[in-house]
Scaffold this motif. Sequence first.
Motif, short mmCIF file in Angstrom:
data_model
loop_
_atom_site.label_atom_id
_atom_site.label_comp_id
_atom_site.label_asym_id
_atom_site.label_seq_id
_atom_site.Cartn_x
_atom_site.Cartn_y
_atom_site.Cartn_z
N SER A 1 0.87 -1.24 -0.02
CA SER A 1 0.22 0.07 -0.09
C SER A 1 0.96 1.25 -0.01
N GLY A 2 1.96 1.39 0.85
CA GLY A 2 2.87 2.40 1.05
C GLY A 2 3.49 2.63 -0.28
N ILE A 3 3.95 1.58 -0.93
CA ILE A 3 4.71 1.94 -2.19
C ILE A 3 3.63 2.37 -3.46
N LEU A 4 2.63 1.68 -3.38
CA LEU A 4 1.57 2.07 -4.40
C LEU A 4 1.08 3.87 -4.26
N PHE A 5 0.97 4.05 -2.90
CA PHE A 5 0.69 5.50 -2.84
C PHE A 5 1.93 6.29 -3.24
N ARG A 6 2.93 5.95 -3.06
CA ARG A 6 4.19 6.77 -3.67
C ARG A 6 4.28 6.76 -5.09
N THR B 1 14.79 8.25 -5.85
CA THR B 1 15.71 8.16 -4.79
C THR B 1 15.11 8.08 -3.35
N ILE B 2 14.47 9.35 -3.06
CA ILE B 2 13.37 9.22 -1.82
C ILE B 2 12.59 8.00 -1.62
N ILE B 3 12.15 7.56 -2.49
CA ILE B 3 11.11 6.27 -2.43
C ILE B 3 12.07 5.31 -2.03
N LEU B 4 13.45 5.04 -2.42
CA LEU B 4 14.05 4.11 -2.11
C LEU B 4 14.69 4.33 -0.72
N ALA B 5 14.75 5.37 -0.28
CA ALA B 5 15.16 5.89 1.10
C ALA B 5 13.96 5.32 2.09
N ASP B 6 12.82 5.63 1.73
CA ASP B 6 11.74 5.18 2.71
C ASP B 6 11.53 3.53 2.86
N LEU B 7 12.06 2.92 1.66
CA LEU B 7 11.98 1.41 1.54
C LEU B 7 13.10 1.05 2.48
N ASN C 1 6.60 16.04 -2.57
CA ASN C 1 7.29 17.49 -2.81
C ASN C 1 9.01 17.60 -2.72
N LEU C 2 9.47 16.45 -2.69
CA LEU C 2 10.84 16.11 -3.02
C LEU C 2 11.56 16.52 -1.65
N HIS C 3 11.46 16.37 -0.47
CA HIS C 3 12.29 16.99 0.70
C HIS C 3 12.90 15.69 1.13
N PHE C 4 14.14 16.02 1.22
CA PHE C 4 15.32 15.07 1.60
C PHE C 4 15.46 14.53 3.05
N GLU C 5 14.11 15.01 3.90
CA GLU C 5 14.41 14.32 5.17
C GLU C 5 14.40 12.87 5.11
N GLY C 6 13.93 12.18 4.22
CA GLY C 6 13.68 10.72 4.21
C GLY C 6 15.23 10.03 4.01
N ILE C 7 15.89 10.68 3.03
CA ILE C 7 17.31 10.37 2.82
C ILE C 7 17.85 10.37 4.09
N MET C 8 18.13 11.57 4.64
CA MET C 8 18.58 11.65 5.96
C MET C 8 18.38 10.63 7.09
N LEU C 9 16.88 10.49 7.20
CA LEU C 9 16.58 9.80 8.02
C LEU C 9 16.74 8.24 8.10
N PHE C 10 17.25 7.91 6.56
CA PHE C 10 17.42 6.53 6.25
C PHE C 10 18.69 6.11 7.00
N PHE C 11 19.88 7.03 6.53
CA PHE C 11 21.18 6.77 7.25
C PHE C 11 21.02 7.08 8.66
N LEU C 12 20.23 7.67 9.33
CA LEU C 12 20.08 7.90 10.70
C LEU C 12 19.67 6.56 11.43
N VAL C 13 18.53 6.01 10.68
CA VAL C 13 18.20 4.74 11.33
C VAL C 13 18.93 3.51 10.85
N TRP C 14 19.83 3.42 9.71
CA TRP C 14 20.58 2.59 9.65
C TRP C 14 21.63 2.69 10.56
#
Length: 447
Positions: free
Chosen positions: A69-74, A170-176, A212-225
């Motif tokens: 569902s989350g992927i389809l929404f994106r 890139t942002i979608i991949l970061a969310d995954l 809207n293409l904001h990069f918090e997700g990429i930053m958070l991907f590295f943080l969670v990792w």
Amino acid sequence: MPRRLTTYFQLHRLPLLFALFSMVFYYSLAYHLERTDYVKLFTLFAALFFFYWKLIQFEKWNFRFLLVSGILFRLIFIPLEPHLSQDYFRFIWDGELIINLLNPYLEVPNTLIENRDLPIANAQELHQGMGSLSAKHYSSYPPLHQIVFALAALLGGKSILGSIVVLRSTIILADLGIFYFGRKLLKNLNRSPHLICWYFLNPLVIVELTGNLHFEGIMLFFLVWSLYLLSQNKWQLAAIVMACSISVKLVPLLFMPLFLTYFGLKKSLPFYLIIAGISILLFLPFYDPAFLTNYTETVGLWFSNFEFNAGFYNVTKRVAIAMDEKPWEFIKEYGKIVPYLTLITALLLTFLRNNKDLLTLMASMMWLLTMYYMISTTVHPWYIISVLLLGVFISVKFPVIWTGMIVLSYFAYSQVNNEENLLLLALEYAVVLGFMGYEIFVHPNKK
């Protein structure tokens, strides 16, 4: 229809309807919404938050259903040019500069656009699209941010839409990646893995990051990792990944003092040195004698020149105006105080809390970030996504409530001069602070 499929539809009829309606509303929000139509925007967001809550409530153990569902929404947003943000024009502009071996930290767009031989595809359109505010300032985006911009410009085929698709992918991949490492980290913390869905399916996350293409997700991907690596006692690798998070957005720098009590003095020093070393290496290709001055000057503007959706600042500003203080002078003075208040909060959380275990450390990170945004002069909706994700791991819900209430701040987008409605902002912060107080005093374990 096969019997198994029929049975599945019967068992999951309501969640499937919720997901279907969500897709319709995301499509409407993406392709049939004018920025100035606040009533429609608010209504769509309200409906999406209702379905978001219900999907997790009904299907919290059905990870495959929630993931798909989350992927389809994106994916609905893939070919869309954002209409709630113009930042992407500057992203592509910086990327074009880099692939043409020009340093984005050394010249402002207003100066560069005067050069008729400027080797940037769609230069006039990008310059006009980014707006006058961005065009007169140096780039404020850290180096890994810039690398993604360059990748988008390189793979975008000199097309703005092509670059947008690369950025969005890139942002979608970061969310995954956040979904993957978030689940694993929750298991290591003896938390329910389904909690990561409060991030992954959140409408604010989907609209502001993917849309809207904001990069918090990429930053958070590295943080969670990085936090996941810490949960496995791989602190050297965690330091390298943490440096990558900082090199996307500077926000994780706020957390650095907290590691002093987590590791102890002896281990925290090499941890800091690794982060500093990797960060310097990432900035090195952009270094120039003028770089540091330009970069710090631009970043400093966010503390003393801009205001949006501010909480405590708006209250103190009204008091200052009542005492004949000039608004433009007050914001500069207030902006100078915010970094010191944030540092004091970080030190208090460092030395007055027992941050020896990872869960307590993450709770301190969340409360520090919450405090910072409560006193900041500028709190764009996508900023609090970081609070949301950290709140997922300590099972607090006030960040989820905040991601719903912050939609009230979008009212400014419907006004000609982006004028804010202070009553709506007061309602937003009253509800968030009220729910936060409820969780603290009714559930003391969430302090």
